[in-house]
Write an enzyme that holds these catalytic residues in place. Structure first.
Site, PDB file in Angstrom:
ATOM      1  N   GLY A  90      -3.172  18.289   3.836  1.00  0.00           N
ATOM      2  CA  GLY A  90      -4.487  18.398   4.503  1.00  0.00           C
ATOM      3  C   GLY A  90      -4.324  19.110   5.828  1.00  0.00           C
ATOM      4  O   GLY A  90      -4.827  18.676   6.867  1.00  0.00           O
ATOM      5  N   ALA A  91      -3.596  20.275   5.784  1.00  0.00           N
ATOM      6  CA  ALA A  91      -3.066  20.895   7.010  1.00  0.00           C
ATOM      7  C   ALA A  91      -3.943  21.977   7.616  1.00  0.00           C
ATOM      8  O   ALA A  91      -3.554  22.575   8.615  1.00  0.00           O
ATOM      9  CB  ALA A  91      -1.699  21.507   6.700  1.00  0.00           C
TER      10      ALA A  91
ATOM     11  N   TYR B  72      -7.768  16.950  11.948  1.00  0.00           N
ATOM     12  CA  TYR B  72      -6.577  16.209  12.371  1.00  0.00           C
ATOM     13  C   TYR B  72      -5.293  16.738  11.729  1.00  0.00           C
ATOM     14  O   TYR B  72      -4.227  16.724  12.353  1.00  0.00           O
ATOM     15  CB  TYR B  72      -6.750  14.718  12.084  1.00  0.00           C
TER      16      TYR B  72
ATOM     17  N   ASP C 247      -4.927  21.685  -5.329  1.00  0.00           N
ATOM     18  CA  ASP C 247      -5.336  20.280  -5.331  1.00  0.00           C
ATOM     19  C   ASP C 247      -4.144  19.355  -5.056  1.00  0.00           C
ATOM     20  O   ASP C 247      -3.302  19.150  -5.935  1.00  0.00           O
ATOM     21  CB  ASP C 247      -5.967  19.968  -6.688  1.00  0.00           C
TER      22      ASP C 247
ATOM     23  N   LEU D  10      -5.798  13.981   4.248  1.00  0.00           N
ATOM     24  CA  LEU D  10      -6.809  14.531   3.340  1.00  0.00           C
ATOM     25  C   LEU D  10      -8.168  13.898   3.598  1.00  0.00           C
ATOM     26  O   LEU D  10      -8.255  12.700   3.870  1.00  0.00           O
ATOM     27  CB  LEU D  10      -6.444  14.239   1.889  1.00  0.00           C
TER      28      LEU D  10
ATOM     29  N   TYR E  85     -19.321   2.664   8.098  1.00  0.00           N
ATOM     30  CA  TYR E  85     -17.910   3.076   8.062  1.00  0.00           C
ATOM     31  C   TYR E  85     -16.976   1.906   7.733  1.00  0.00           C
ATOM     32  O   TYR E  85     -16.619   1.685   6.584  1.00  0.00           O
ATOM     33  CB  TYR E  85     -17.504   3.807   9.366  1.00  0.00           C
TER      34      TYR E  85
ATOM     35  N   VAL F 131     -15.893  15.659  15.890  1.00  0.00           N
ATOM     36  CA  VAL F 131     -16.609  16.559  14.982  1.00  0.00           C
ATOM     37  C   VAL F 131     -15.590  17.293  14.114  1.00  0.00           C
ATOM     38  O   VAL F 131     -14.770  18.061  14.620  1.00  0.00           O
ATOM     39  CB  VAL F 131     -17.417  17.609  15.776  1.00  0.00           C
TER      40      VAL F 131
HETATM   41  P1  NAD Z   1     -11.154  17.822   7.683  1.00  0.00           P
HETATM   42  O1  NAD Z   1     -12.329  17.966   6.787  1.00  0.00           O
HETATM   43  O2  NAD Z   1     -11.174  18.523   8.986  1.00  0.00           O
HETATM   44  O3  NAD Z   1      -9.807  18.254   6.904  1.00  0.00           O
HETATM   45  C1  NAD Z   1      -9.530  17.828   5.609  1.00  0.00           C
HETATM   46  C2  NAD Z   1      -8.294  18.518   5.055  1.00  0.00           C
HETATM   47  O4  NAD Z   1      -8.075  18.071   3.709  1.00  0.00           O
HETATM   48  C3  NAD Z   1      -8.407  20.055   4.973  1.00  0.00           C
HETATM   49  O5  NAD Z   1      -7.145  20.617   5.258  1.00  0.00           O
HETATM   50  C4  NAD Z   1      -8.735  20.299   3.487  1.00  0.00           C
HETATM   51  O6  NAD Z   1      -8.361  21.583   2.991  1.00  0.00           O
HETATM   52  C5  NAD Z   1      -7.877  19.209   2.856  1.00  0.00           C
HETATM   53  N1  NAD Z   1      -8.278  18.848   1.492  1.00  0.00           N
HETATM   54  C6  NAD Z   1      -9.432  18.275   1.072  1.00  0.00           C
HETATM   55  N2  NAD Z   1      -9.361  18.065  -0.272  1.00  0.00           N
HETATM   56  C7  NAD Z   1      -8.146  18.494  -0.690  1.00  0.00           C
HETATM   57  C8  NAD Z   1      -7.461  18.523  -1.926  1.00  0.00           C
HETATM   58  N3  NAD Z   1      -8.008  18.039  -3.052  1.00  0.00           N
HETATM   59  N4  NAD Z   1      -6.221  19.070  -1.968  1.00  0.00           N
HETATM   60  C9  NAD Z   1      -5.632  19.581  -0.856  1.00  0.00           C
HETATM   61  N5  NAD Z   1      -6.217  19.532   0.350  1.00  0.00           N
HETATM   62  C10 NAD Z   1      -7.453  19.009   0.435  1.00  0.00           C
HETATM   63  O7  NAD Z   1     -10.952  16.241   7.870  1.00  0.00           O
HETATM   64  P2  NAD Z   1     -10.534  15.313   9.126  1.00  0.00           P
HETATM   65  O8  NAD Z   1     -11.764  14.809   9.767  1.00  0.00           O
HETATM   66  O9  NAD Z   1      -9.470  15.948   9.922  1.00  0.00           O
HETATM   67  O10 NAD Z   1      -9.937  14.069   8.323  1.00  0.00           O
HETATM   68  C11 NAD Z   1      -8.542  13.895   8.068  1.00  0.00           C
HETATM   69  C12 NAD Z   1      -8.231  12.410   8.056  1.00  0.00           C
HETATM   70  O11 NAD Z   1      -8.516  11.859   9.350  1.00  0.00           O
HETATM   71  C13 NAD Z   1      -9.072  11.611   7.054  1.00  0.00           C
HETATM   72  O12 NAD Z   1      -8.276  10.608   6.483  1.00  0.00           O
HETATM   73  C14 NAD Z   1     -10.154  10.987   7.942  1.00  0.00           C
HETATM   74  O13 NAD Z   1     -10.686   9.810   7.395  1.00  0.00           O
HETATM   75  C15 NAD Z   1      -9.329  10.710   9.198  1.00  0.00           C
HETATM   76  N6  NAD Z   1     -10.111  10.498  10.445  1.00  0.00           N
HETATM   77  C16 NAD Z   1     -11.082  11.365  10.815  1.00  0.00           C
HETATM   78  C17 NAD Z   1     -11.815  11.098  11.980  1.00  0.00           C
HETATM   79  C18 NAD Z   1     -12.930  12.025  12.427  1.00  0.00           C
HETATM   80  O14 NAD Z   1     -13.733  11.606  13.276  1.00  0.00           O
HETATM   81  N7  NAD Z   1     -12.990  13.236  11.946  1.00  0.00           N
HETATM   82  C19 NAD Z   1     -11.530   9.975  12.763  1.00  0.00           C
HETATM   83  C20 NAD Z   1     -10.490   9.131  12.373  1.00  0.00           C
HETATM   84  C21 NAD Z   1      -9.791   9.398  11.196  1.00  0.00           C
END
Ligand code: NAD
Length: 398
Positions: free
Chosen positions: A48-49, A53, A111, A139, A235, A275
């Site tokens: 999920g790079a 995050y 995936d 992810l 949540y 965001v």
């Molecule tokens: P994001 O949408 O910015 O990034 C998601 C990443 O997952 C991307 O790199 C995307 O390409 C990848 N991805 C999605 N489906 C995929 C798949 N099937 N195969 C390969 N890659 C895939 O998300 P984010 O907000 O950074 O969330 C990341 C983690 O952080 C999650 O677990 C989320 O619950 C957690 N989190 C987010 C927040 C927030 O406020 N955004 C707060 C706390 C925790």
């Protein structure tokens, strides 16, 4: 191609290659302005790079401790006629900057839930990287196909009690209105756990363990969120919260295995609400984030993904002792959850309406951050100039 933002609800269907590069560079510059992380990770896998995050979790070890990185994601390449997704361009910029510093930086687009992607990652690790000392699992996905049964599950953002009505922000129209969130059925809860719970994190770690590619002292981390009571029905106590509880159970199992076999550790880090493409889809949360931004900026303690991940690595995972809460979780949401911050947010929340929300909330900050996710609104980028939509990560260029 000249690229302008085209937003549709909570997504933007265009993204700007040069703007995404500027956004990545801003994060790299921040990391370089911080003290180097002594004994930081050297060989890192980030699942999920490409955004949010996960992207920040790739940038920090690369530019703070000179780590080689393998990043996985699911993004859309650009073509002559259409822009690709922001994560594609973010990765192009990351790989270019990392490679320029002599760092190994390769990516896989596909995936992450599949067996095939795990196999491809292991091949690269075995043939080109050597053993992995950090695995970041970041992810955020709306669906997952179980690689063993072939069944596809969808996650839902619902409560686990009855209906819940509260204020929300229509980010498209810039209006505060009410939203009612329905209760998830038992099946919807179970499916959300299948998608966003810990099963796939365990599959990844077991596959890496079986392949013998984990290093002594290896650490792994996955991300979670808790937040204040106003967001709990949707949540923490909602369907997604059940999935996050499952991630914590997986973490405990992984921690046992890693500590016994490698003297390693598994963590859940609770991060700040920010965001990202994932969080903008959750009802209630964008209004909460807008108020939170206002209060945290006023107190001089606002952070984005990169500042959060710098703190996670420098102050916790790669410090002498990671500070954890009673449940064993790292809490980089500590500033968000400070009593003075939450008291101020709640006061505004109770008063906020369509008439006063630009005063009580930082909607401008929310919108700016949202557009930045897609590479828009970055200083130093000429948005009237041609940009190349076929910009691609070096390791994925055809
Ligand atoms: P994001 O949408 O910015 O990034 C998601 C990443 O997952 C991307 O790199 C995307 O390409 C990848 N991805 C999605 N489906 C995929 C798949 N099937 N195969 C390969 N890659 C895939 O998300 P984010 O907000 O950074 O969330 C990341 C983690 O952080 C999650 O677990 C989320 O619950 C957690 N989190 C987010 C927040 C927030 O406020 N955004 C707060 C706390 C925790």
């Amino acid at each position: 191609m000249i690229v302008k933002p085209k937003t549709r609800g909570f997504i933007c269907i265009t993204s700007h290659p040069d703007g995404c590069a500027a956004h990545v560079q801003e994060q790299i510059d921040y990391v370089k302005s911080q003290p180097k992380i002594e004994n930081g990770p050297k060989n890192v896998l980030v699942i999920g790079a490409s955004a949010g995050y996960g992207l920040a979790s790739r940038i920090v070890p690369a530019f703070s401790s000179g780590a080689n990185t393998l990043g996985l994601f699911f993004e859309k390449p650009g073509s002559e006629k259409r822009t690709g997704s922001a994560g594609w361009y973010n990765t192009a910029a990351f790989e270019k900057a990392a490679t320029a510093e002599g760092l190994f930086a390769k990516s896989l687009n596909g995936d992450a839930f599949s067996h095939d992607m795990k196999k491809q990652a292991i091949d690269i690790i075995q043939n080109e990287m050597g053993k992995i000392d950090l695995v970041v699992y970041s992810l955020a996905s709306p669906r997952r196909t179980d690689p063993d049964t072939g069944e596809t599950y969808s996650s839902v953002l619902k409560t686990t009690g009855g209906e819940y009505t509260n204020k929300t922000l229509n980010t498209d129209k810039g209006e505060v209105n009410e939203v009612t969130i329905g209760a998830g059925t038992d099946e919807e809860i179970a499916h959300t756990i299948k998608v966003m719970g810990g099963a796939d994190w365990e599959l990844w770690m077991n596959a890496l363990d079986d392949a013998g590619v984990l290093a002594e002292g290896v650490q792994t981390v996955a991300y979670s969120y808790i937040g204040p009571e106003i967001t709990w029905p949707i949540y923490t106590d909602g369907t997604i919260g059940q999935a996050k509880k499952d991630v914590e159970k997986s973490c405990a199992k992984l921690n046992d295995t890693l500590s016994n076999k490698y003297g390693g550790k598994a963590y859940v880090s609770v991060n700040k609400a920010l965001v990202t493409q994932a969080s903008s889809a959750i009802p209630v949360v964008p209004l909460y984030i807008s108020i939170l931004y206002k209060e945290m900026k006023a107190k001089g303690i606002h952070e984005g993904c990169i500042e959060q991940m710098q703190r996670l690595f420098a102050d916790h995972m790669y410090s002498d002792d990671a500070k954890v809460d009673n449940e064993g979780r790292i809490r980089v949401d500590d500033w968000e959850m400070r009593d003075d911050v939450q008291a101020a947010v709640l006061e505004s929340w109770n008063k906020i309406s369509n008439e006063n929300f630009t005063e009580l909330a930082d909607f401008q900050g929310y919108q700016d951050d949202f557009l930045k996710l897609f590479g828009f609104g970055m200083g130093g980028v000429d948005y009237d100039a041609d940009t190349d939509p076929e910009t691609a990560p070096l390791s994925l260029a055809e």
